[in-house]
Design a protein around this motif. Structure first.
Motif, PDB file in Angstrom:
ATOM      1  N   ARG A  19       0.828  -1.210   0.000  1.00  0.00           N
ATOM      2  CA  ARG A  19       0.000   0.000   0.000  1.00  0.00           C
ATOM      3  C   ARG A  19       0.860   1.258   0.000  1.00  0.00           C
ATOM      4  O   ARG A  19       0.541   2.240  -0.653  1.00  0.00           O
ATOM      5  CB  ARG A  19      -0.941  -0.028   1.194  1.00  0.00           C
TER       6      ARG A  19
ATOM      7  N   ASN B 235      -4.831 -14.779   1.092  1.00  0.00           N
ATOM      8  CA  ASN B 235      -4.832 -13.428   1.667  1.00  0.00           C
ATOM      9  C   ASN B 235      -3.683 -12.598   1.092  1.00  0.00           C
ATOM     10  O   ASN B 235      -3.856 -11.423   0.754  1.00  0.00           O
ATOM     11  CB  ASN B 235      -4.702 -13.482   3.185  1.00  0.00           C
ATOM     12  N   GLU B 236      -2.528 -13.221   1.011  1.00  0.00           N
ATOM     13  CA  GLU B 236      -1.349 -12.551   0.471  1.00  0.00           C
ATOM     14  C   GLU B 236      -1.571 -12.152  -0.994  1.00  0.00           C
ATOM     15  O   GLU B 236      -1.226 -11.050  -1.415  1.00  0.00           O
ATOM     16  CB  GLU B 236      -0.152 -13.498   0.593  1.00  0.00           C
TER      17      GLU B 236
ATOM     18  N   GLU C 228      -3.914  -9.229  -1.060  1.00  0.00           N
ATOM     19  CA  GLU C 228      -3.255  -8.008  -0.601  1.00  0.00           C
ATOM     20  C   GLU C 228      -2.377  -7.426  -1.707  1.00  0.00           C
ATOM     21  O   GLU C 228      -2.319  -6.212  -1.897  1.00  0.00           O
ATOM     22  CB  GLU C 228      -2.397  -8.294   0.632  1.00  0.00           C
ATOM     23  N   ARG C 229      -1.742  -8.287  -2.459  1.00  0.00           N
ATOM     24  CA  ARG C 229      -0.851  -7.830  -3.524  1.00  0.00           C
ATOM     25  C   ARG C 229      -1.619  -7.334  -4.745  1.00  0.00           C
ATOM     26  O   ARG C 229      -1.170  -6.426  -5.435  1.00  0.00           O
ATOM     27  CB  ARG C 229       0.085  -8.959  -3.935  1.00  0.00           C
TER      28      ARG C 229
ATOM     29  N   SER D 285      -5.648  -6.742  -5.463  1.00  0.00           N
ATOM     30  CA  SER D 285      -7.016  -6.828  -4.933  1.00  0.00           C
ATOM     31  C   SER D 285      -8.066  -7.184  -5.989  1.00  0.00           C
ATOM     32  O   SER D 285      -9.188  -7.530  -5.644  1.00  0.00           O
ATOM     33  CB  SER D 285      -7.398  -5.518  -4.245  1.00  0.00           C
TER      34      SER D 285
END
Length: 159
Positions: A43, A100-101, A104-105, A107
């Motif tokens: 982010r 999840n990873e 996160e990378r 979306s």
């Protein structure tokens, strides 16, 4: 530190980004974005890239955003593949961590939401699974993948 050599698809993108950095003269923000990316602060890296717009390097920023998106998607694909492997091995918590990873990378990675939904269902989190499938369906629809969208809708209606 992130090892780019383990991900050969990233090297050409990185080379293009470095050339872009030199041409546009936006090295300080780029270095901040690159170091944030290397340490997993996706982010912060993205906000650094977006902050470049204020430096008057609009064309460079757009190209850099495309490079950044490709890099993050490639990293997400690696996490997704690890999640798929963990699902096959019935290690559902580990699968969820990998998905999840991936999310996160990147979306917008609809398949990762499907995978995480499957892992959540196996772990007994039905509402989380449904939420992930709904998100995946929405992303598939947005991306024009009507076949995947319809398949998920059928799964959601049959629950």
């Amino acid at each position: 530190m992130f090892n780019f050599l383990r991900f050969p698809k990233i090297l050409p993108m990185l080379a293009g980004a470095i050339a872009l950095f030199s041409v546009t003269g936006i090295v300080p923000e780029v270095v901040r974005a690159d170091s944030s990316l290397a340490t997993g602060n996706y982010r912060i890296a993205q906000s650094s890239i977006e902050g470049l717009e204020g430096l008057g390097a609009i064309e460079g920023v757009e190209a850099l955003q495309q490079v950044m998106e490709k890099m993050l998607k490639t990293l997400a694909e690696t996490s997704y593949a690890q999640g798929e492997t963990a699902l096959e091995e019935q290690d559902f918590q580990q699968a969820m961590n990998h998905f999840n990873e991936a999310i996160e990378r990147y979306s917008e990675y609809a398949e990762a939401y499907v995978g995480r939904g499957a892992a959540r269902a196996q772990l007994g989190d039905q509402s989380g699974a449904v939420s992930d499938l709904q998100t995946a369906a929405s992303l598939f629809q947005k991306q024009g993948n009507t076949e995947a969208y319809q398949q998920i809708q059928q799964v959601l209606q049959g629950r």
